[in-house]
Design a protein around this motif. Structure first.
Motif, PDB file in Angstrom:
ATOM      1  N   GLU A 114       0.827  -1.200   0.000  1.00 27.16           N
ATOM      2  CA  GLU A 114       0.000   0.000   0.000  1.00 27.16           C
ATOM      3  C   GLU A 114       0.861   1.251   0.000  1.00 27.16           C
ATOM      4  N   THR A 165       1.205   5.337   0.940  1.00 28.03           N
ATOM      5  CA  THR A 165       0.657   6.463   1.717  1.00 28.03           C
ATOM      6  C   THR A 165       0.756   7.726   0.884  1.00 28.03           C
ATOM      7  N   SER A 166       0.089   8.762   1.348  1.00 25.28           N
ATOM      8  CA  SER A 166       0.154  10.032   0.610  1.00 25.28           C
ATOM      9  C   SER A 166       1.340  10.863   1.056  1.00 25.28           C
ATOM     10  N   ARG A 167       2.122  10.327   2.019  1.00 30.39           N
ATOM     11  CA  ARG A 167       3.296  11.076   2.483  1.00 30.39           C
ATOM     12  C   ARG A 167       4.510  10.745   1.635  1.00 30.39           C
ATOM     13  N   GLY A 217       7.586   6.485   3.382  1.00 40.09           N
ATOM     14  CA  GLY A 217       6.710   5.416   3.789  1.00 40.09           C
ATOM     15  C   GLY A 217       6.656   5.265   5.298  1.00 40.09           C
ATOM     16  N   LYS A 218       5.759   4.398   5.749  1.00 46.34           N
ATOM     17  CA  LYS A 218       5.599   4.216   7.186  1.00 46.34           C
ATOM     18  C   LYS A 218       5.183   2.774   7.388  1.00 46.34           C
ATOM     19  N   ARG A 249       3.811   0.374   4.528  1.00 48.28           N
ATOM     20  CA  ARG A 249       3.325   1.191   3.407  1.00 48.28           C
ATOM     21  C   ARG A 249       4.471   2.033   2.849  1.00 48.28           C
ATOM     22  N   GLY A 299       6.054   5.263   0.619  1.00 48.51           N
ATOM     23  CA  GLY A 299       5.712   6.670   0.424  1.00 48.51           C
ATOM     24  C   GLY A 299       5.696   7.055  -1.043  1.00 48.51           C
TER      25      GLY A 299
END
Ligand code: ADP
Ligand code: MG
Lengths: 251, 220
Positions: free
Chosen positions: A68, A70-72, A75-76, A79, A81
């Motif tokens: 997946e 993220t919208s950042r 990444g985190k 997920r 980035g």
């Protein structure tokens, strides 16, 4: 079973109260050349820009190689980035967007050096190789303002390829060109397709799409109205609307 | 006919030199500080945080919409009363000049950045550059070229604005000229000489600004 490179489920995108994408499901398989056609304003650009998170989807699921996004920028956890995504998903723009203050060579090496941490020598060797592939080996030291539109777009393609992307997104990359310069750009794209590059290609060049696309989407009002093989969609359109749309291009 | 006598004022030439040197120091000091303040205010206004945007906007309007002389007098005479500490004329003068020019610089910087096509930022993002990388490698190099003429023009005005420090007895050129005048009673020669000195400092700068402006028009 091979895993899709990009998988999208129920993706929507709104600008304020205007819903531009209304639930898109899409699997992009490795090696696939996906043609996207449809009337102006139907959401083709918005869709392709969601695929590298240039537009952040309003809702829906978006995975890149099963991860997946993220919208950042970073990444985190599991997920990834947008920064990591865009390293792998290259984009070529209708208006080239070359960096005017940099030479052709620096236009191509900037990303690999800053983002991939390549040395100047390594990046320049790759850039010269790519320039040769797009037929512009002699333009390495030139500045964008001295190039024709077709040359600019070929540099832009080389710039995207220098990141060694897994997927290349092309949004009407010949629409801003004089007719006599379209061919040289299409030839480069055709060679990429033959080389097995995974691509999403928004285009009004129906003949070209029919030639190289392994699958074609017809978009209308923010939805995928029809999809299938290039033959099915472009040569044997079923719906009246698609027939109507295509007839405008065959004159 | 008036009997010009530059010889008398020339005997105080060292006072003029002190004035020129002090003017130079305040100009350079306030421009350096002003650039730092201006950059901070510019990025605050471009920030996605509303509080920073409002803060920066308030600062800009406050300093752009009040006369510099009032700001200088306020910083020197009024601010110490509010704070209960004395502020030297050096501090008050330098601070006010810097904040004043910073408010104009910040808008020049912002204008330069906003003048860059958004496709540039997108192309940088598309190869995975971060916001900071895109700003420093792609946007700013192009924006600086665009903002250079306006930046130099504002800096020329800044040289002249240091003369307002006369009001709080900073030993810049205008103040030192008044000292020469009170010693020699030769205002015509003294102030003519001061004007010539300002002109000699500024004329090259305006030529440079024109040069950049011409070059920019050619490259567009
Ligand atoms: N950044 C934006 N802000 C507001 N509306 C937008 C924006 N981008 C696209 N749109 C709108 O979304 C709709 C679809 O646009 P687009 O995806 O560019 O269509 P296409 O590429 O098929 O012509 C249009 O009505 C357009 O005006
Ligand atoms: Mg479009």
């Amino acid at each position: 079973m091979t895993e899709p490179v990009i998988a999208v489920r129920g993706l929507t995108k709104s600008f304020g109260s205007l819903e531009v994408l209304k639930g898109i499901d899409l699997d992009l398989m490795p090696g696939e050349v996906l043609g996207v056609i449809g009337p102006s304003g139907s959401g083709k650009s918005t869709l392709i820009r969601c695929l590298n998170m240039m537009e952040i989807p309003t809702s829906g699921r978006f995975t890149f190689r099963g991860q997946e996004v993220t919208s950042r920028f970073r990444g985190k956890g599991a997920r990834i980035g947008t920064g990591e995504l865009r390293r792998e998903v290259g984009m070529v723009f209708q208006h080239f967007n070359l960096f005017p203050h940099l030479s052709v060579l620096d236009n191509i090496t900037k990303g690999p050096r800053l983002v991939r941490g390549q040395s100047r020598a390594e990046a320049e060797a790759l850039a010269l190789d790519l320039l040769a592939q797009v037929g512009l080996a002699d333009k390495a030291r030139a500045y964008p303002s001295h190039l024709s539109g077709g040359q600019k777009q070929r540099v832009a393609i080389a710039r995207a390829l220098a990141m060694k992307p897994v997927v290349l997104l092309l949004d009407e990359v010949t629409s801003a060109l004089d007719p006599e310069l379209v061919g040289e750009v299409l030839a480069v794209i055709r060679r990429l397709a033959e080389g097995g590059m995974t691509m999403v290609l928004v285009t009004h060049e129906m003949g070209f799409a029919a030639d190289i696309a392994s699958r074609v989407l017809f978009m209308e009002q923010g939805r995928i109205a029809e999809q299938g093989s290039a033959d099915d969609i472009l040569r044997n359109p079923r719906s009246d609307r698609l027939r109507g749309f295509l007839s405008r291009f065959h004159g | 006919m008036y009997n010009w006598d530059f010889f008398t004022v020339m005997q105080s030439f060292d006072l003029f030199l002190i004035g020129v040197w002090t003017t130079f120091l305040y100009t350079v000091g306030s421009i350096v500080l002003g650039v730092i303040i201006g950059l901070a205010a510019c990025f605050a206004r471009l920030s996605r945080f509303a509080a920073l945007r409002i803060l920066s906007r308030s600062y800009q309007e406050l300093f752009r919409c009040t006369p510099l002389l009032v700001q200088i007098l306020w910083a020197y005479y009024a601010l110490p009363m509010l704070l209960g500490v004395s502020i030297s004329n050096t501090t008050a003068g330098l601070l006010t000049l810097s904040l004043y020019v910073g408010s104009f610089y910040s808008e020049i910087f912002r204008g330069g950045i906003n003048a860059i096509d958004k496709g540039q930022r997108e192309a940088a993002a598309a190869v995975g550059m971060s916001g900071v990388q895109s700003m420093t490698h792609i946007i700013l190099p192009q924006a600086i070229k665009k903002m250079l003429p306006a930046f130099i023009n504002q800096s020329v005005i800044q040289v002249k604005n240091t003369s307002l420090l006369y009001a709080i007895s900073v030993a810049e050129l205008t103040y030192m000229t008044s000292v020469v005048n009170s010693e020699t009673y030769r205002p015509l020669e003294a102030y003519t000489l001061a004007a010539v000195m300002y002109f000699v400092m500024l004329f090259p700068l305006t030529q440079i600004a024109d040069h950049f402006e011409r070059r920019m028009r050619r490259s567009d």
